[in-house]
Design an enzyme around this catalytic site. Structure first.
Site, PDB file in Angstrom:
ATOM      1  N   ARG A 174      11.626  -1.337  11.462  1.00 53.99           N
ATOM      2  CA  ARG A 174      10.530  -0.745  12.363  1.00 53.99           C
ATOM      3  C   ARG A 174       9.875  -1.936  13.098  1.00 53.99           C
ATOM      4  O   ARG A 174      10.176  -3.069  12.428  1.00 53.99           O
ATOM      5  CB  ARG A 174       9.414  -0.962  10.530  1.00 53.99           C
ATOM      6  CG  ARG A 174       8.573   0.145  10.975  1.00 53.99           C
ATOM      7  CD  ARG A 174       7.667   0.049   9.378  1.00 53.99           C
ATOM      8  NE  ARG A 174       5.926  -0.248   9.854  1.00 53.99           N
ATOM      9  CZ  ARG A 174       4.792  -0.840   9.322  1.00 53.99           C
ATOM     10  NH1 ARG A 174       4.910   0.742   8.153  1.00 53.99           N
ATOM     11  NH2 ARG A 174       4.278  -0.713   9.955  1.00 53.99           N
TER      12      ARG A 174
ATOM     13  N   ARG B 221      11.226  -6.135   4.906  1.00 51.84           N
ATOM     14  CA  ARG B 221      11.365  -4.449   4.725  1.00 51.84           C
ATOM     15  C   ARG B 221      11.804  -4.821   6.958  1.00 51.84           C
ATOM     16  O   ARG B 221      12.026  -3.719   7.059  1.00 51.84           O
ATOM     17  CB  ARG B 221      10.126  -4.672   5.433  1.00 51.84           C
ATOM     18  CG  ARG B 221       9.674  -2.503   5.457  1.00 51.84           C
ATOM     19  CD  ARG B 221       7.977  -1.820   5.535  1.00 51.84           C
ATOM     20  NE  ARG B 221       6.780  -2.860   6.011  1.00 51.84           N
ATOM     21  CZ  ARG B 221       5.447  -2.464   5.954  1.00 51.84           C
ATOM     22  NH1 ARG B 221       5.483  -1.915   4.747  1.00 51.84           N
ATOM     23  NH2 ARG B 221       5.243  -2.927   7.280  1.00 51.84           N
TER      24      ARG B 221
ATOM     25  N   ARG C  70     -10.055   1.196   8.504  1.00 53.54           N
ATOM     26  CA  ARG C  70      -9.099  -0.198   8.750  1.00 53.54           C
ATOM     27  C   ARG C  70     -10.327  -0.773   9.130  1.00 53.54           C
ATOM     28  O   ARG C  70      -9.691  -2.499  10.019  1.00 53.54           O
ATOM     29  CB  ARG C  70      -8.153  -0.245  10.109  1.00 53.54           C
ATOM     30  CG  ARG C  70      -6.691  -0.741   8.732  1.00 53.54           C
ATOM     31  CD  ARG C  70      -5.982  -0.026  10.061  1.00 53.54           C
ATOM     32  NE  ARG C  70      -4.361  -1.379   9.794  1.00 53.54           N
ATOM     33  CZ  ARG C  70      -3.101  -1.049   8.804  1.00 53.54           C
ATOM     34  NH1 ARG C  70      -3.828   0.385   8.973  1.00 53.54           N
ATOM     35  NH2 ARG C  70      -2.462  -1.549   9.669  1.00 53.54           N
TER      36      ARG C  70
ATOM     37  N   LYS D 131       0.492  -1.207   0.037  1.00 52.16           N
ATOM     38  CA  LYS D 131       0.256  -0.547  -0.029  1.00 52.16           C
ATOM     39  C   LYS D 131       0.985   1.642  -0.389  1.00 52.16           C
ATOM     40  O   LYS D 131       0.208   2.435  -0.926  1.00 52.16           O
ATOM     41  CB  LYS D 131      -0.660  -0.094   1.107  1.00 52.16           C
ATOM     42  CG  LYS D 131      -1.807  -1.088   1.528  1.00 52.16           C
ATOM     43  CD  LYS D 131      -2.622  -0.800   2.564  1.00 52.16           C
ATOM     44  CE  LYS D 131      -2.215  -0.528   3.992  1.00 52.16           C
ATOM     45  NZ  LYS D 131      -2.178  -1.923   4.268  1.00 52.16           N
TER      46      LYS D 131
ATOM     47  N   ARG E 284      -0.286  -8.579  13.146  1.00 54.31           N
ATOM     48  CA  ARG E 284      -0.877  -8.316  12.666  1.00 54.31           C
ATOM     49  C   ARG E 284      -2.137  -8.717  11.786  1.00 54.31           C
ATOM     50  O   ARG E 284      -3.235  -8.407  10.732  1.00 54.31           O
ATOM     51  CB  ARG E 284      -0.256  -6.838  11.820  1.00 54.31           C
ATOM     52  CG  ARG E 284       0.112  -6.010  12.707  1.00 54.31           C
ATOM     53  CD  ARG E 284       1.473  -5.219  12.357  1.00 54.31           C
ATOM     54  NE  ARG E 284       1.503  -4.833  10.984  1.00 54.31           N
ATOM     55  CZ  ARG E 284       2.983  -4.153  10.410  1.00 54.31           C
ATOM     56  NH1 ARG E 284       4.007  -5.194  11.020  1.00 54.31           N
ATOM     57  NH2 ARG E 284       2.453  -3.636   9.288  1.00 54.31           N
TER      58      ARG E 284
END
Ligand code: AMP
Length: 189
Positions: A136, A130, A91, A16, A147
């Site tokens: 992160r 990532r 969301r 996204k 998640r």
């Protein structure tokens, strides 16, 4: 003319953020990422940042009331008059309904929601990579799995909400970044 009041939707790791940056560049509209806004607040240790940090670190959703407040304020800014791209919001179905209400008050609406479709195995692989590349704090395997669970339970019903009102467009999110952008631009025009 391309739709300019849009949202990009999909599981964590679907691409996204990457696609959002490319699309806003092409359409000249602001990129509104609730994740980015909240990460910045955490980094700057603002009162908002203090409140949202724990949820984010656990891979849970930040309560709807806080998210709605953030989005409402952001959409009220002048740069959103000609359109905007929402990334990572709504969301929950409640957020989607509230967003429709906020925009309706201004005689506006979300025109299209682009759902990026990527198989689960590839999502996990991308997120782990990532986590290593960007550091992160919510891209560790344990939090990633949480998640994804939250996405399936609370966020995936949002696609039905937009499907029912004829605003959902599904796009294959697998392949070259550029190829995916082309697919998105094609459905927006
Ligand atoms: P993202 O960068 O969009 O993956 O968001 C990172 C984290 O921020 C999520 O796991 C949530 O904890 C929080 N977050 C971002 N957007 C929302 C939202 N619309 N509703 C609830 N929580 C959100």
């Amino acid at each position: 003319m391309a739709s300019k009041r849009i949202a990009i939707f999909g599981a964590p790791g679907a691409g996204k953020g990457t696609q959002a940056k490319r699309i806003v560049g092409a359409l000249g509209i602001p990129h509104i990422s609730t994740g980015d806004i909240m990460r910045e607040a955490v980094r700057d240790e603002t009162p908002l940042g203090m409140k949202v940090k724990e949820y984010m670190d656990r891979g849970e959703l930040v309560p709807d009331s806080m998210v709605i407040e953030i989005v409402k304020d952001r959409l009220a800014r002048d740069d959103c008059k000609g359109g905007f791209l929402l990334d990572g919001v709504p969301r929950t179905v409640y957020q989607a309904e509230e967003l429709d209400r906020i925009l309706e008050d201004r005689g506006q609406s979300i025109e299209k929601v682009v759902q990026l479709c990527v198989p689960e195995g590839e999502l996990i692989e991308r997120l782990v990579k990532r986590g290593v590349a960007e550091g992160r704090s919510d891209d560790t395997r344990e939090v990633i799995e949480q998640r994804l669970r939250v996405y399936l339970k609370e966020t995936s019903p949002v696609s039905d909400y937009y499907k029912e009102s004829g605003r959902l467009v599904e796009v294959d999110g697998v392949g070259d970044v550029e190829a995916v952008t082309e697919r998105i631009m094609a459905v927006l025009s």
